[in-house]
Design a protein around this motif. Structure first.
Motif, PDB file in Angstrom:
ATOM      1  N   ILE A 144       0.841  -1.205   0.000  1.00  0.00           N
ATOM      2  CA  ILE A 144       0.000   0.000   0.000  1.00  0.00           C
ATOM      3  C   ILE A 144       0.875   1.255   0.000  1.00  0.00           C
ATOM      4  CG2 ILE A 144      -1.620   1.328   1.416  1.00  0.00           C
ATOM      5  CD1 ILE A 144      -2.816  -1.470   2.244  1.00  0.00           C
ATOM      6  N   ALA A 145       1.963   1.226   0.787  1.00  0.00           N
ATOM      7  CA  ALA A 145       2.864   2.387   0.835  1.00  0.00           C
ATOM      8  C   ALA A 145       3.491   2.651  -0.526  1.00  0.00           C
ATOM      9  CB  ALA A 145       3.951   2.156   1.890  1.00  0.00           C
ATOM     10  N   ALA A 146       3.692   1.591  -1.317  1.00  0.00           N
ATOM     11  CA  ALA A 146       4.282   1.745  -2.647  1.00  0.00           C
ATOM     12  C   ALA A 146       3.251   2.206  -3.666  1.00  0.00           C
ATOM     13  CB  ALA A 146       4.904   0.419  -3.092  1.00  0.00           C
ATOM     14  N   GLY A 147       1.998   2.405  -3.205  1.00  0.00           N
ATOM     15  CA  GLY A 147       0.965   2.909  -4.105  1.00  0.00           C
ATOM     16  C   GLY A 147       0.228   1.828  -4.869  1.00  0.00           C
ATOM     17  N   GLU A 148       0.520   0.580  -4.532  1.00  0.00           N
ATOM     18  CA  GLU A 148      -0.167  -0.517  -5.221  1.00  0.00           C
ATOM     19  C   GLU A 148      -1.493  -0.823  -4.520  1.00  0.00           C
ATOM     20  OE1 GLU A 148       2.549  -3.851  -5.270  1.00  0.00           O
ATOM     21  OE2 GLU A 148       4.205  -2.461  -5.629  1.00  0.00           O
ATOM     22  N   PRO A 149      -2.428  -1.462  -5.238  1.00  0.00           N
ATOM     23  CA  PRO A 149      -3.648  -1.888  -4.546  1.00  0.00           C
ATOM     24  C   PRO A 149      -3.349  -3.061  -3.612  1.00  0.00           C
ATOM     25  CG  PRO A 149      -3.705  -2.549  -6.860  1.00  0.00           C
ATOM     26  CD  PRO A 149      -2.449  -1.752  -6.673  1.00  0.00           C
ATOM     27  N   MET A 150      -4.098  -3.164  -2.513  1.00  0.00           N
ATOM     28  CA  MET A 150      -3.918  -4.318  -1.617  1.00  0.00           C
ATOM     29  C   MET A 150      -4.250  -5.595  -2.388  1.00  0.00           C
ATOM     30  SD  MET A 150      -7.252  -4.159   0.892  1.00  0.00           S
ATOM     31  CE  MET A 150      -7.488  -2.403   1.087  1.00  0.00           C
ATOM     32  N   SER A 151      -3.647  -6.700  -1.965  1.00  0.00           N
ATOM     33  CA  SER A 151      -3.796  -7.923  -2.754  1.00  0.00           C
ATOM     34  C   SER A 151      -4.874  -8.843  -2.218  1.00  0.00           C
ATOM     35  CB  SER A 151      -2.466  -8.678  -2.795  1.00  0.00           C
ATOM     36  OG  SER A 151      -2.244  -9.308  -1.554  1.00  0.00           O
ATOM     37  N   CYS A 152      -5.418  -8.550  -1.033  1.00  0.00           N
ATOM     38  CA  CYS A 152      -6.314  -9.548  -0.435  1.00  0.00           C
ATOM     39  C   CYS A 152      -7.710  -9.500  -1.041  1.00  0.00           C
ATOM     40  CB  CYS A 152      -6.360  -9.406   1.082  1.00  0.00           C
ATOM     41  SG  CYS A 152      -6.662  -7.763   1.670  1.00  0.00           S
ATOM     42  N   GLY A 153      -8.312 -10.663  -1.133  1.00  0.00           N
ATOM     43  CA  GLY A 153      -9.652 -10.798  -1.701  1.00  0.00           C
ATOM     44  C   GLY A 153     -10.711 -10.680  -0.625  1.00  0.00           C
ATOM     45  N   PRO A 154     -11.880 -11.296  -0.857  1.00  0.00           N
ATOM     46  CA  PRO A 154     -12.950 -11.227   0.147  1.00  0.00           C
ATOM     47  C   PRO A 154     -12.517 -11.898   1.454  1.00  0.00           C
ATOM     48  CG  PRO A 154     -13.710 -12.245  -1.912  1.00  0.00           C
ATOM     49  CD  PRO A 154     -12.240 -12.102  -2.026  1.00  0.00           C
ATOM     50  N   LEU A 155     -13.061 -11.390   2.570  1.00  0.00           N
ATOM     51  CA  LEU A 155     -12.695 -11.896   3.895  1.00  0.00           C
ATOM     52  C   LEU A 155     -13.105 -13.351   4.063  1.00  0.00           C
ATOM     53  CD1 LEU A 155     -11.740 -11.407   6.820  1.00  0.00           C
ATOM     54  CD2 LEU A 155     -14.058 -10.640   7.344  1.00  0.00           C
ATOM     55  N   MET A 156     -12.113 -14.175   4.464  1.00  0.00           N
ATOM     56  CA  MET A 156     -12.390 -15.576   4.779  1.00  0.00           C
ATOM     57  C   MET A 156     -11.716 -15.877   6.101  1.00  0.00           C
ATOM     58  SD  MET A 156     -12.577 -18.204   1.694  1.00  0.00           S
ATOM     59  CE  MET A 156     -11.068 -18.923   2.256  1.00  0.00           C
ATOM     60  N   ILE A 157     -12.475 -16.342   7.069  1.00  0.00           N
ATOM     61  CA  ILE A 157     -11.875 -16.672   8.367  1.00  0.00           C
ATOM     62  C   ILE A 157     -11.862 -18.180   8.522  1.00  0.00           C
ATOM     63  CG2 ILE A 157     -12.137 -16.479  10.879  1.00  0.00           C
ATOM     64  CD1 ILE A 157     -13.244 -13.672  10.361  1.00  0.00           C
ATOM     65  N   ARG A 158     -10.694 -18.695   8.787  1.00  0.00           N
ATOM     66  CA  ARG A 158     -10.518 -20.138   8.796  1.00  0.00           C
ATOM     67  C   ARG A 158      -9.814 -20.535  10.087  1.00  0.00           C
ATOM     68  NH1 ARG A 158      -6.090 -22.373   6.771  1.00  0.00           N
ATOM     69  NH2 ARG A 158      -6.102 -24.595   6.319  1.00  0.00           N
ATOM     70  N   GLY A 159     -10.442 -21.432  10.864  1.00  0.00           N
ATOM     71  CA  GLY A 159      -9.807 -21.940  12.073  1.00  0.00           C
ATOM     72  C   GLY A 159      -9.707 -20.889  13.168  1.00  0.00           C
ATOM     73  N   HIS A 160      -8.769 -21.123  14.087  1.00  0.00           N
ATOM     74  CA  HIS A 160      -8.649 -20.266  15.260  1.00  0.00           C
ATOM     75  C   HIS A 160      -7.176 -20.044  15.584  1.00  0.00           C
ATOM     76  CE1 HIS A 160     -10.912 -18.527  18.687  1.00  0.00           C
ATOM     77  NE2 HIS A 160      -9.728 -18.596  19.262  1.00  0.00           N
ATOM     78  N   ALA A 161      -6.832 -18.818  15.953  1.00  0.00           N
ATOM     79  CA  ALA A 161      -5.447 -18.500  16.313  1.00  0.00           C
ATOM     80  C   ALA A 161      -5.403 -17.850  17.689  1.00  0.00           C
ATOM     81  CB  ALA A 161      -4.827 -17.570  15.277  1.00  0.00           C
ATOM     82  N   ILE A 162      -4.357 -18.170  18.446  1.00  0.00           N
ATOM     83  CA  ILE A 162      -4.151 -17.586  19.773  1.00  0.00           C
ATOM     84  C   ILE A 162      -2.707 -17.113  19.861  1.00  0.00           C
ATOM     85  CG2 ILE A 162      -4.119 -18.015  22.274  1.00  0.00           C
ATOM     86  CD1 ILE A 162      -6.121 -20.268  21.827  1.00  0.00           C
ATOM     87  N   GLU A 163      -2.518 -15.927  20.440  1.00  0.00           N
ATOM     88  CA  GLU A 163      -1.168 -15.425  20.700  1.00  0.00           C
ATOM     89  C   GLU A 163      -1.018 -15.183  22.198  1.00  0.00           C
ATOM     90  OE1 GLU A 163       0.848 -12.065  18.439  1.00  0.00           O
ATOM     91  OE2 GLU A 163       0.436 -11.003  20.289  1.00  0.00           O
ATOM     92  N   VAL A 164       0.140 -15.533  22.738  1.00  0.00           N
ATOM     93  CA  VAL A 164       0.470 -15.121  24.105  1.00  0.00           C
ATOM     94  C   VAL A 164       1.781 -14.350  24.056  1.00  0.00           C
ATOM     95  CG1 VAL A 164      -0.740 -16.986  25.310  1.00  0.00           C
ATOM     96  CG2 VAL A 164       1.644 -17.310  24.623  1.00  0.00           C
ATOM     97  N   ARG A 165       1.909 -13.410  24.985  1.00  0.00           N
ATOM     98  CA  ARG A 165       3.119 -12.585  25.035  1.00  0.00           C
ATOM     99  C   ARG A 165       4.028 -13.093  26.141  1.00  0.00           C
ATOM    100  NH1 ARG A 165       1.181  -6.342  24.156  1.00  0.00           N
ATOM    101  NH2 ARG A 165      -0.446  -6.768  22.614  1.00  0.00           N
TER     102      ARG A 165
END
Lengths: 501, 154
Positions: free
Chosen positions: A319-340
């Protein structure tokens, strides 16, 4: 056009961005303070330039010095990461004026979202729900206190006083009854003036039992602003997120769409560009309210990456380079967890710890991602934030993600510096976490008097035995197999005694 | 062989016996591995692996998701010497030293001010007494648990 990126950050997030630059075929420049001369992130950059100076203010926050390095090295873009200069509108403006590309939104967008009262007013105008409350514009103390007193009757108790320039809990006070209002208001103003040079505070109703749910947004210069679903970050200790996940366990498709649309409206209201996060409080009633917008990449961005398949840092660069974002329609798959993972002593009121990372052996295997800026042999010093690493897991379901996180935390070995690994591991067994019914008070409610681990006796005995064998066999001198010299019958007196003074 | 360790619950004495390559304690059998870890066999046939490393006098041990810090007590060393409680509660920097050696202080007197992660911590005398040693000066970095000063009770 972006071809050479200067990363104005350090540690884990600098590693994340520099790796993305490598993958994108972009040249990269790291900057570092003298006390980071052997840090891992330097090795991931094409070149690394030393910052003159001692303090953080003289190094990672020195705008002029960083701009001079960008010029000298021929960088054409600056990625600020998070923290440090990432939400400084004056720096974003100076980067643009120097003819460089800022990887992030415009200085105007940073300013509009950075001042919390302005942000509330902008959001209300854009039709985004804000927490019921009132802005107090008066700056002079007695006038401000009178206005706060008058507003308190309309907002109702319990209420929250917040600094307009605030963040990180500074200049914030919860008020539960009218008697405490004036003292709390004075305190919040004092703290705000000391920390931000701006004593303006506003009032919000205190919504207890709420979840912290935030929406990731991406916006490019080609007219597209999209949301990438939510992250839930309710499990916090003193406003510091500890455990983050996507999706939110109690989310519905309708609510996600409503919150996503509100987040997109928020971003569009400030002509947002790049990656940003709109934070909401989600009340038990299902109502949601705008909290604030973070105009940068966030610490917990990996959970969104794992469930959506979108590389957020690559999209930022694109996006900073002025290009269009590459992602398509939103798809949510599975589950993710982060711990710090923090270098801190969870048993001792989470005091920060320092020491050598004599052993640092992260978990491996399916669905495990580690974002870190340290490796075995490094030392944890008091110079910077004590976050050592982010451990992120992905699995097909939330239940399996929690199981995978438990497994990964059990495998994670850090010796020589105290960490919160065991605290995180036991957090994964708490019923509220298991069912997903966490809110922002979970940690305080679960451990009001502090946390201590529950250690099975058999494991403790094995540890004591290990230390005794290590000492006896001289493992600290050789760190290799002992050669058998003596042998004989096993002593019947091989025992373990405890004395409790 | 016999060793003593300091744990949060108090001193613990451990005696391990050796036979060939292996060491024994109760029903546990431990065998050093070529990478410095220990393979620990329970008498029910299950196995555990321990990572261990010694930093200073402290053995850091990781077994099955649990991490232990076990300070070895040298034979003959007194285990009551904790510096009168005047130890650094966290790693940090000494901001101010407010007393001199030989000075008499009363209980509650602030002796030293530490800073760590932007928080100030006051080191306070628990009893009336005389300062017999000051181990650090302003600006020094200190590690958690080190003795900062010594106080002789009066």
């Amino acid at each position: 056009m972006v071809s050479k990126v200067l990363v104005a950050n350090r540690g884990e997030i600098a590693c994340r961005i520099l790796r993305a630059c490598n993958e994108a075929g972009l040249s990269s420049v790291a900057i570092y303070a003298a006390n980071d001369a052997t840090s891992m992130f330097l090795e991931l950059a094409d070149q690394a330039v030393l910052l003159e100076g001692e303090t953080i203010g003289e190094t990672y926050l020195d705008q002029q010095q960083i701009l001079a390095i960008a010029k000298a090295t021929g960088a054409d873009a600056i990625h600020p990461g998070f923290g440090f200069l990432s939400e400084r509108a004056d720096f974003a403006r100076a980067v643009g004026e120097a003819g460089l590309q800022w990887v992030g939104p415009s200085p105007e967008a940073i300013e509009q979202m950075g001042d919390k009262m302005t942000a509330r007013i902008t959001m209300r105008a854009a039709g985004v729900p804000v927490i019921p409350g009132e802005e107090i514009e008066q700056e002079e103390e007695s006038e401000a206190l009178a206005a706060i007193e008058s507003a308190s009757h309309r907002v109702g108790y319990p209420l929250l006083l917040k600094a307009s320039s605030g963040g990180g809990g500074k200049g914030m006070r919860a008020v539960h009854s009218p008697e405490d209002l004036i003292e709390s208001a004075k305190g919040a103003r004092r703290e705000a003036i000391a920390a931000f040079g701006d004593g303006r505070v506003y009032i919000e109703r205190l919504l207890t039992g709420s979840k912290h749910v935030e929406i990731q947004v991406l916006a490019d210069r080609h007219g597209r602003t999209v949301h990438l679903g939510e992250r839930e970050c309710s499990v916090q200790r003193r406003h510091q997120k500890v455990f983050e996940e996507a999706p939110c366990a109690t989310m519905t498709a309708e609510l996600r769409e409503a919150m996503g649309q509100a987040a997109v409206a928020a971003a569009e209201a400030v002509s947002y560009e790049g990656a940003g996060t709109v934070e909401f409080l989600l009340a038990p009633t299902g109502e949601f309210f705008f909290l604030e917008m973070n105009t940068r990449i966030q610490v917990e961005h990996p959970v969104t990456e794992l469930v959506t398949g979108v590389d957020l840092v690559r999209e930022q660069l694109r996006i900073a380079a002025g290009e269009p974002m590459s992602c398509g329609p939103l798809m949510i798959r599975g589950h993710a967890i982060e711990v710090r993972l923090y270098a801190e002593d969870a048993e001792n009121n989470f005091l920060p710890a320092i020491g050598p990372l004599a052993v640092f052996r992260p978990p491996e295997g399916p669905g495990v991602r580690l974002d870190t800026g340290v490796r075995e042999g490094d030392s944890v010093t008091p110079n910077y934030d004590p976050m050592l690493a982010k451990l992120i897991v992905w699995a097909p379901s939330r239940t399996e993600a929690l199981q995978r996180m438990r497994r990964a935390l059990d495998e994670f070995v850090v010796l020589g510096t105290t960490t919160n690994i065991r605290f995180l591991r036991e957090l994964c067994d708490e019923p509220e976490v298991v069912t997903g019914h966490t809110d922002t008070t979970t940690i305080d409610r679960l451990w009001p008097d502090g946390w201590s681990p529950s250690v099975p006796r058999s494991i403790e005995d094995a540890a004591l035995m290990s230390a005794a064998v290590g000492e006896s066999a001289g493992l600290h001198r050789t760190r290799s197999a002992v050669t058998g010299t003596s042998s004989g019958p096993v002593s019947p007196f091989a025992t373990l005694h405890r004395r409790f003074p | 062989m016999h060793h003593q360790f300091r744990s949060p619950d108090g001193p613990i004495e451990v005696t391990v016996a050796r036979q060939g390559e292996s060491w024994y304690l109760g029903s546990l059998e431990a065998t050093p591995m070529s990478d410095g870890r220990l393979r620990i066999l329970n008498d029910d046939g299950t196995v555990m692996f321990a990572h261990l490393v010694k930093v200073g006098d402290v053995w850091w041990v990781h077994v099955q998701g649990h991490t232990f810090k076990l300070e070895r007590v040298e034979p003959g060393a007194s285990d009551t010497d904790d510096g009168g409680g005047l130890t650094a509660p966290m790693p940090g920097k000494v901001l101010q030293v407010l007393v001199d050696v030989g000075q008499s202080v009363s209980a509650g007197t602030t002796l030293m001010v530490l800073e760590a992660m932007k928080m100030e911590h006051r080191i306070v005398a628990a009893n009336d007494g005389t300062v017999t040693a000051v181990h650090f000066g302003a600006g020094d970095q200190v590690e958690q648990g080190v003795a900062l000063l010594a106080l002789e009770e009066s």
